[in-house]
Design an enzyme around this catalytic site. Structure first.
Site, PDB file in Angstrom:
ATOM      1  N   GLY B 143     -58.104-116.668   7.295  1.00 31.73           N
ATOM      2  CA  GLY B 143     -57.438-115.417   7.630  1.00 31.73           C
ATOM      3  C   GLY B 143     -58.376-114.216   7.629  1.00 31.73           C
ATOM      4  O   GLY B 143     -58.269-113.339   8.490  1.00 31.73           O
ATOM      5  N   ARG B 224     -66.059-115.325  -3.457  1.00 32.55           N
ATOM      6  CA  ARG B 224     -66.128-115.567  -4.892  1.00 32.55           C
ATOM      7  C   ARG B 224     -67.584-115.624  -5.311  1.00 32.55           C
ATOM      8  O   ARG B 224     -68.430-116.142  -4.573  1.00 32.55           O
ATOM      9  CB  ARG B 224     -65.447-116.905  -5.246  1.00 32.55           C
ATOM     10  CG  ARG B 224     -63.923-116.896  -5.160  1.00 32.55           C
ATOM     11  CD  ARG B 224     -63.297-116.026  -6.258  1.00 32.55           C
ATOM     12  NE  ARG B 224     -61.830-116.025  -6.234  1.00 32.55           N
ATOM     13  CZ  ARG B 224     -61.098-115.102  -5.594  1.00 32.55           C
ATOM     14  NH1 ARG B 224     -61.698-114.143  -4.923  1.00 32.55           N
ATOM     15  NH2 ARG B 224     -59.770-115.153  -5.640  1.00 32.55           N
ATOM     16  N   ASP B 248     -68.956-107.861  -3.292  1.00 30.63           N
ATOM     17  CA  ASP B 248     -67.740-107.393  -3.955  1.00 30.63           C
ATOM     18  C   ASP B 248     -67.377-108.313  -5.120  1.00 30.63           C
ATOM     19  O   ASP B 248     -66.510-107.985  -5.918  1.00 30.63           O
ATOM     20  CB  ASP B 248     -66.572-107.321  -2.961  1.00 30.63           C
ATOM     21  CG  ASP B 248     -65.338-106.673  -3.583  1.00 30.63           C
ATOM     22  OD1 ASP B 248     -65.468-105.545  -4.111  1.00 30.63           O
ATOM     23  OD2 ASP B 248     -64.250-107.291  -3.562  1.00 30.63           O
ATOM     24  N   GLU B 253     -68.275-111.693 -13.577  1.00 27.38           N
ATOM     25  CA  GLU B 253     -67.873-110.323 -13.250  1.00 27.38           C
ATOM     26  C   GLU B 253     -67.477-109.597 -14.527  1.00 27.38           C
ATOM     27  O   GLU B 253     -66.681-110.125 -15.299  1.00 27.38           O
ATOM     28  CB  GLU B 253     -66.676-110.338 -12.291  1.00 27.38           C
ATOM     29  CG  GLU B 253     -67.065-110.779 -10.902  1.00 27.38           C
ATOM     30  CD  GLU B 253     -65.898-110.831  -9.926  1.00 27.38           C
ATOM     31  OE1 GLU B 253     -64.794-110.398 -10.293  1.00 27.38           O
ATOM     32  OE2 GLU B 253     -66.094-111.309  -8.813  1.00 27.38           O
ATOM     33  N   HIS B 272     -65.112-105.831  -7.238  1.00 29.66           N
ATOM     34  CA  HIS B 272     -64.027-106.757  -6.840  1.00 29.66           C
ATOM     35  C   HIS B 272     -62.777-105.958  -6.428  1.00 29.66           C
ATOM     36  O   HIS B 272     -61.711-106.094  -7.027  1.00 29.66           O
ATOM     37  CB  HIS B 272     -63.686-107.735  -7.980  1.00 29.66           C
ATOM     38  CG  HIS B 272     -63.018-108.994  -7.468  1.00 29.66           C
ATOM     39  ND1 HIS B 272     -63.202-110.232  -8.048  1.00 29.66           N
ATOM     40  CD2 HIS B 272     -62.175-109.198  -6.425  1.00 29.66           C
ATOM     41  CE1 HIS B 272     -62.495-111.141  -7.395  1.00 29.66           C
ATOM     42  NE2 HIS B 272     -61.863-110.538  -6.405  1.00 29.66           N
ATOM     43  N   ALA B 274     -62.060-105.500  -2.855  1.00 25.73           N
ATOM     44  CA  ALA B 274     -61.754-105.711  -1.433  1.00 25.73           C
ATOM     45  C   ALA B 274     -60.241-105.755  -1.235  1.00 25.73           C
ATOM     46  O   ALA B 274     -59.721-105.302  -0.227  1.00 25.73           O
ATOM     47  CB  ALA B 274     -62.395-107.001  -0.935  1.00 25.73           C
ATOM     48  N   ASN B 275     -59.550-106.301  -2.230  1.00 28.75           N
ATOM     49  CA  ASN B 275     -58.088-106.269  -2.229  1.00 28.75           C
ATOM     50  C   ASN B 275     -57.649-105.664  -3.558  1.00 28.75           C
ATOM     51  O   ASN B 275     -57.375-106.379  -4.513  1.00 28.75           O
ATOM     52  CB  ASN B 275     -57.530-107.685  -2.081  1.00 28.75           C
ATOM     53  CG  ASN B 275     -56.023-107.696  -2.083  1.00 28.75           C
ATOM     54  OD1 ASN B 275     -55.381-106.728  -1.695  1.00 28.75           O
ATOM     55  ND2 ASN B 275     -55.453-108.795  -2.544  1.00 28.75           N
TER      56      ASN B 275
END
Lengths: 312, 312
Positions: B143, B224, B248, B253, B272, B274-275
């Site tokens: 997607g 990831r 990202d 992390e 992190h 991006a969303n």
């Protein structure tokens, strides 16, 4: 059809003041040959106005200049009606449009903040915004706007274009003429400046227009510094009247080292590199090649032809 | 057609564990009504696996979950065949694709450098690059790739997509299967990672693949952290094997405060986002509304339907 096939020989081109490798290759690929000024039908001049050959021999049928802004050549009275003159109007639009999109996305996605404040996730997570679903006003809707609109559309943003005539710009949701500028500020999420610097556009962005913008708005300037009243902008950014500003141009350039804009967290400044000088001839070369093909075919539809009598 | 027009009344939806305002409005707009679990036919669960209602009443005909990654729900054995389950697969793709484009453009246009080194025009002017005319490989073409490809195309970039099946991805110049990954590195200018984290994809970017990339390549990771061998990446960046990396996600992390990646000038790290978690339900809401309309119309073509028996 190229000169090689139409007249039995390649078109002689003088490439001055330097033998730029990108343009040199483009000329050869397009069926031209490189020669000195005395033997040339075409002059590709990659320099500034200083040093331009004067008087220009009558056997030069076409002159290609390197920039879109050729005020200095016009002011010096160099453009005559003895031949075709072309500048680079529109040739760098893709590059400038890409820089405008890059500045807008850097700000919306808070990448500038992330570069300065390492993994400040709590604050950045809540301030990241998306271009998707937003409306962007492009003030001064010429070649840069035509290149920027499809990029914004692919990101899910609609465009309100503003130009002198108000004539519809392809791909824009709506086009307004400059005299309806007041309607724009509250209707768009973000503003991109792409207008020339004139008396009319000076401080087009000022205390009043900034106050009319939405508080989440980003202002992007890839045009010229004087379009923005920087004192008013600084106050608007400090007071949170708009969300941020990303400027590739300032007034003056560079901003003074003690200019408070440098220290505002919601300001991004790039050093007038939307169309980098160092990459100019690389970008220009294929256009020179295309114009040489068109010249060889009769010269009726040359790109970026300049009318020596028109004002700029 | 919505429930209101087909069955004489709105579909009762339980929105748990919180009454999220974005999803609440989307449910009402789509012709649903909000109720408690006992009176509901639909459960929209915006929480994690902890606290999920167990056992779930049989009168719940459809459960909408909040994320695409629902490993924890599958591991807990919560998904059954008594009803429809949907996750958020693909719903956040536009947002992540936009962040990937933003990271790539920030790096290419050297905006990260401009933020740190004020008006260093001489150096930045020569290092700015354009996306126009380049080729971008997207590794893991689901997607996110489908959302990213039109954005890259509008910027004048071609895409080589890499996926499990090698089946053509719309808009990609070429699609390759994962077993032909070795062919990709030298053929693309930049690499975007958008593949899931599995045993197979672990350290997909390593010393060997980095050495095979072009020296002007930017590596973008919105997938990831474990996909990248960060020690190898650091060496490649220091040695100039590639031009830069925009991440990202990292492993772990956040990166340790003394991780040398923080200090490399050609590295961009966003936390992190991006969303962004904080914007999740705002993005999810219209999809829930659309799925509610599809549920009301019979539920045959629900978006992001999960097969409880499939592995993930």
């Amino acid at each position: 059809m190229t000169a090689g096939t139409t007249s039995g020989g390649p078109i002689p081109v003088a490439l001055l003041p330097d033998n730029d490798p990108y343009i040199s290759e483009a000329v050869l690929t397009a069926g031209g040959e490189l020669t000195d000024l005395d033997g040339a039908r075409v002059l590709v001049w990659t320099g500034d106005v200083a040093g331009f050959p004067e008087p220009l021999p009558d056997h030069i049928e076409w002159v290609q200049l390197r920039l879109a802004g050729i005020e200095s050549f016009l002011d010096a009275g160099l453009l005559d009606e003895k031949r075709i003159w072309t500048n680079a109007s529109g040739f760098y639009a893709e590059n400038v449009a890409e820089h405008a999109l890059a500045l807008l996305l850097t700000g919306l996605r808070q990448i500038n903040t992330a570069v300065l404040r390492h993994w400040d996730k709590e604050s950045i997570d809540t301030s990241v915004r998306s271009l998707h679903g937003s409306t962007v006003a492009i003030i001064g809707a010429g070649g840069i706007a035509r290149s920027l609109i499809p990029r914004l559309a692919a990101c899910g943003a609609a465009v309100i274009a503003v130009n002198r005539s108000g004539r519809d710009v392809d791909g824009a949701m709506e086009t307004l003429s400059f005299d309806r500028l007041d309607e724009v500020w509250s209707r768009c999420d973000h503003v991109v400046l792409a207008a020339p610097s004139t008396d009319e556009t000076r401080h087009l962005i000022n205390a009043q227009t900034l106050a009319a913008m939405r508080s989440h708005a980003w202002l992007i300037n890839v045009a010229r510094g004087p379009l923005v009243d920087e004192d008013a902008l600084r106050r608007a950014l400090i007071d949170g009247e708009i969300a941020g500003a990303a400027l590739d141009v300032t007034d003056p350039e560079p901003p003074a080292a003690d200019n408070p804009l440098w220290d505002l967290p919601n300001v991004i400044i790039t050093p007038h590199v939307a169309n980098p000088s160092s990459g100019l001839t690389r970008t220009l070369a294929p256009w020179v090649g295309e114009n040489l093909r068109r010249f060889a075919a009769g010269g009726d539809d040359m790109l970026a032809r300049v009318d020596p009598n028109a004002s700029y």
